[in-house]
Design a protein around this motif. Structure first.
Motif, short mmCIF file in Angstrom:
data_model
loop_
_atom_site.label_atom_id
_atom_site.label_comp_id
_atom_site.label_asym_id
_atom_site.label_seq_id
_atom_site.Cartn_x
_atom_site.Cartn_y
_atom_site.Cartn_z
N LEU A 49 -8.79 -11.23 5.91
CA LEU A 49 -7.53 -10.69 5.43
C LEU A 49 -6.49 -10.50 6.53
O LEU A 49 -5.33 -10.87 6.36
N ALA A 50 -6.88 -9.94 7.66
CA ALA A 50 -5.92 -9.66 8.74
C ALA A 50 -5.23 -10.96 9.20
O ALA A 50 -5.88 -11.97 9.44
N GLY A 51 -3.90 -10.91 9.28
CA GLY A 51 -3.14 -12.04 9.78
C GLY A 51 -3.01 -13.20 8.82
O GLY A 51 -2.62 -14.30 9.22
N THR A 52 -3.32 -12.98 7.53
CA THR A 52 -3.25 -14.06 6.55
C THR A 52 -2.06 -13.87 5.60
O THR A 52 -1.45 -12.79 5.54
N ALA A 53 -1.75 -14.92 4.85
CA ALA A 53 -0.67 -14.85 3.87
C ALA A 53 -0.96 -13.81 2.79
O ALA A 53 -0.05 -13.18 2.25
N MET A 54 -2.24 -13.61 2.46
CA MET A 54 -2.60 -12.62 1.46
C MET A 54 -2.25 -11.21 1.93
O MET A 54 -1.77 -10.38 1.16
N MET A 55 -2.47 -10.93 3.22
CA MET A 55 -2.14 -9.63 3.75
C MET A 55 -0.63 -9.43 3.77
O MET A 55 -0.13 -8.33 3.50
N GLU A 56 0.11 -10.49 4.05
CA GLU A 56 1.57 -10.41 4.02
C GLU A 56 2.05 -10.01 2.62
O GLU A 56 2.97 -9.19 2.47
N ALA A 57 1.42 -10.59 1.59
CA ALA A 57 1.80 -10.27 0.21
C ALA A 57 1.45 -8.84 -0.14
O ALA A 57 2.22 -8.14 -0.81
N ILE A 58 0.28 -8.38 0.30
CA ILE A 58 -0.12 -6.99 0.03
C ILE A 58 0.81 -6.03 0.76
O ILE A 58 1.17 -4.97 0.23
N ARG A 59 1.22 -6.41 1.97
CA ARG A 59 2.16 -5.60 2.73
C ARG A 59 3.52 -5.55 2.02
O ARG A 59 4.17 -4.51 1.96
N PHE A 60 3.94 -6.69 1.44
CA PHE A 60 5.22 -6.73 0.73
C PHE A 60 5.17 -5.87 -0.53
O PHE A 60 6.17 -5.28 -0.92
N CYS A 61 3.99 -5.79 -1.13
CA CYS A 61 3.83 -4.91 -2.30
C CYS A 61 4.12 -3.47 -1.91
O CYS A 61 4.79 -2.74 -2.63
N ARG A 62 3.64 -3.06 -0.73
CA ARG A 62 3.92 -1.71 -0.24
C ARG A 62 5.41 -1.53 0.00
O ARG A 62 5.99 -0.47 -0.27
N THR A 63 6.08 -2.59 0.49
CA THR A 63 7.53 -2.54 0.71
C THR A 63 8.26 -2.30 -0.61
O THR A 63 9.18 -1.48 -0.68
N LEU A 64 7.84 -3.00 -1.66
CA LEU A 64 8.47 -2.83 -2.97
C LEU A 64 8.29 -1.40 -3.48
O LEU A 64 9.20 -0.81 -4.06
N ILE A 65 7.11 -0.85 -3.25
CA ILE A 65 6.85 0.51 -3.70
C ILE A 65 7.79 1.49 -3.00
O ILE A 65 8.28 2.45 -3.61
N ARG A 66 8.07 1.22 -1.73
CA ARG A 66 8.96 2.11 -0.98
C ARG A 66 10.43 1.89 -1.34
O ARG A 66 11.21 2.84 -1.42
N GLU A 67 10.80 0.63 -1.56
CA GLU A 67 12.20 0.31 -1.88
C GLU A 67 12.54 0.67 -3.32
O GLU A 67 13.70 0.92 -3.64
N LEU A 68 11.55 0.64 -4.18
CA LEU A 68 11.74 0.98 -5.59
C LEU A 68 10.85 2.19 -5.89
O LEU A 68 9.82 2.08 -6.54
N PRO A 69 11.25 3.36 -5.42
CA PRO A 69 10.38 4.54 -5.47
C PRO A 69 10.01 5.03 -6.86
O PRO A 69 9.10 5.83 -7.00
N LEU A 70 10.72 4.56 -7.88
CA LEU A 70 10.39 5.03 -9.22
C LEU A 70 9.30 4.21 -9.88
O LEU A 70 8.96 4.44 -11.03
N LEU A 71 8.77 3.23 -9.15
CA LEU A 71 7.57 2.56 -9.62
C LEU A 71 6.44 3.58 -9.55
O LEU A 71 6.43 4.44 -8.69
N SER A 72 5.49 3.46 -10.45
CA SER A 72 4.40 4.44 -10.41
C SER A 72 3.09 3.80 -10.80
O SER A 72 3.05 2.81 -11.52
N ALA A 73 2.02 4.38 -10.31
CA ALA A 73 0.68 3.89 -10.67
C ALA A 73 0.24 4.58 -11.96
O ALA A 73 0.65 5.69 -12.26
N GLY A 74 -0.61 3.90 -12.71
CA GLY A 74 -1.15 4.51 -13.92
C GLY A 74 -0.12 4.70 -15.01
O GLY A 74 -0.19 5.67 -15.77
#
Length: 466
Positions: A267-292
């Motif tokens: 996982l480290a240093g791969t395109a999949m990790m970049e996508a998972i990292r971008f998911c965290r970015t979206l969560i921070r940029e769009l704070p009204l997203l929620s889990a569950g």
């Protein structure tokens, strides 16, 4: 709306009345030559008007189960002679509305009065229940989504599902998804890609061009801010952290999971990790997203004018039925490579069922052109049969102008398995990623935990080769 609800309740009581008498006759509880109670008595028993009772009796006459004899009354003349068979169908609760299942089963009972279908609720999220339902005789046929199907195959339970004949008029990519070791083990029923749904009026008010296939996730972030109104509405909402949503970001990389020589995920240093990292970015940029998020919550917010855009599916568009909302749909945003996650639900038959023949008859009926056309005409769900999904004619409910968008984007459809990962592995990564997304675990620690996951044992139970 109140009158409509009253009519619907009356229709349901009428159907219950017809079904009850039909089963009594077919099962032999009411014998040939037996006189039915008077229409007045039946009216009181079923809380229906005499006119409605008469309609129900006329239906049973047309099915050849009773006869109306002048000055005598309604007399049972028997069934076709076939013994009553009960097929237990494991169903997902949401599909009842997504596919007008109750109505389809009513039509099935009319056509095959000697087969009674008993619905058994099962969770679309818990594949662990399926082997027990199948081996324990709890279900003769089951609805199964693509993820649960893959889980079942990975656990080596393919023998629990009876092989079926492939239908030429069903989208091949759907049949491929339910094929294992060359055998079709579930007939595709309904499907949907992930899509963007939005309130056209909100875009017009803000003078923002409506979204299209060129939109990137950065456009979502920027326009979400422009569309939002503090204390009134948010610009974008979805359950991004659902296992049926966030893998979209992985698919849009166009890459697959890398692995070490022993089969463990890298996982480290791969395109999949970049996508998972971008998911965290979206969560921070769009704070009204929620889990569950509660099922249908995004759609309810859109219908109430509390959200301007949502990421959803054709299935969940059914929550917008009968809503006076000027909504339309568009492809999901991307990061430079268009693509969307494909969701599908199939119908499988228990290979150990003692009523397998009747179960096959039920599945054939539900995927028939007439049944699939009812789904297309009366819901927003996409039927698996091509001629039904691509039907064109007079609509019975509001259709967004881009409803046929799915036809144009078929080449962009991807199952999660295109990532070269098993369903069980993706589910495990999903659980680990929640801590990372919440900021409770570093990226290094997250990658380490994923990479320490043991490799799957060989290729047993999986249709994929690594």
């Amino acid at each position: 709306m109140e009158k409509q609800n009253q009519r619907e309740q009356s229709r349901m009581r009428l159907n219950d009345f017809i079904r009850s008498l039909r089963e009594d006759i077919v099962s032999g509880k009411r014998q040939p030559g037996e006189h039915l109670p008077s229409e007045k008595t039946l009216s009181q028993q079923y809380r229906l008007s005499n006119l409605t009772i008469r309609k129900g009796l006329d239906k049973l006459v047309s099915e050849g189960l009773i006869a109306k004899i002048p000055r005598v009354g309604n007399v049972v003349i028997g069934s076709s002679g076939s013994p009553l068979v009960t097929v237990k169908l494991g169903t997902h609760s949401s599909v009842a509305a997504e596919a007008r299942l109750e109505h389809l089963l009513e039509l099935f009972h009319e056509r095959f009065p000697h087969i009674r279908v008993q619905t058994v609720p099962i969770s679309s999220e818990s594949y662990r229940q399926l082997p027990d339902y199948l081996t324990g005789g709890i279900a003769d046929a089951v609805m199964i989504n693509y993820t649960s199907f893959q889980m079942l195959m990975e656990k080596g339970h393919g023998d629990l599902l009876a092989p079926l004949e492939r239908e030429k008029d069903i989208y091949p990519f759907l049949s491929d998804g339910f094929t294992y070791d060359g055998a079709l083990l579930a007939q595709p029923f309904i499907f949907s890609p992930l899509i963007l749904c939005y309130n056209r009026q909100h875009f017009a008010e803000k003078n923002i061009p409506e979204p299209d296939g060129r939109w990137r996730w950065t456009d979502i972030i920027a326009n979400s801010t422009r569309l939002s109104e503090p204390g009134e509405r948010i610009g974008f909402h979805c359950d991004l952290l659902s296992l049926h949503r966030w893998p979209l970001l992985l698919l849009q990389t166009g890459e697959t999971f890398e692995r070490y020589g022993d089969g463990r995920i890298k996982l480290a240093g791969t395109a999949m990790m970049e996508a998972i990292r971008f998911c965290r970015t979206l969560i921070r940029e769009l704070p009204l997203l929620s889990a569950g998020v509660v099922t249908g919550e995004s759609e309810h917010l859109l219908a109430q004018g509390k959200a301007s855009m949502i990421m959803t599916s054709y299935f969940y568009l059914n929550y917008l039925r009968e809503k006076s909302l000027p909504f339309d749909i568009a492809p999901v945003p991307h990061q430079g490579m268009p693509g969307t996650l494909l969701l599908s639900t199939g119908l499988a038959i228990n290979s150990r069922s003692p009523v397998k023949e009747a179960a096959v008859q039920l599945v054939k009926f539900l995927i028939s052109h007439s049944s699939q056309l009812i789904i297309r005409q009366h819901t927003y769900s996409l039927p698996a049969r091509i001629t039904a999904a691509e039907w064109s004619g007079r609509e019975t409910l509001y259709r967004p102008s881009r409803f046929a968008l799915f036809r144009e984007t078929i080449p962009e459809f991807r199952y999660f398995s295109a990532l070269r990962i098993r369903a069980s592995e993706l589910a495990a990564i999903h659980q680990e990623a929640k801590l990372y997304w919440a900021g409770l675990e570093s990226e290094e620690a997250f990658c380490k935990r994923v990479e320490q996951m043991p490799a799957p044992p060989g290729q047993h139970g999986s249709p994929m080769d690594f």
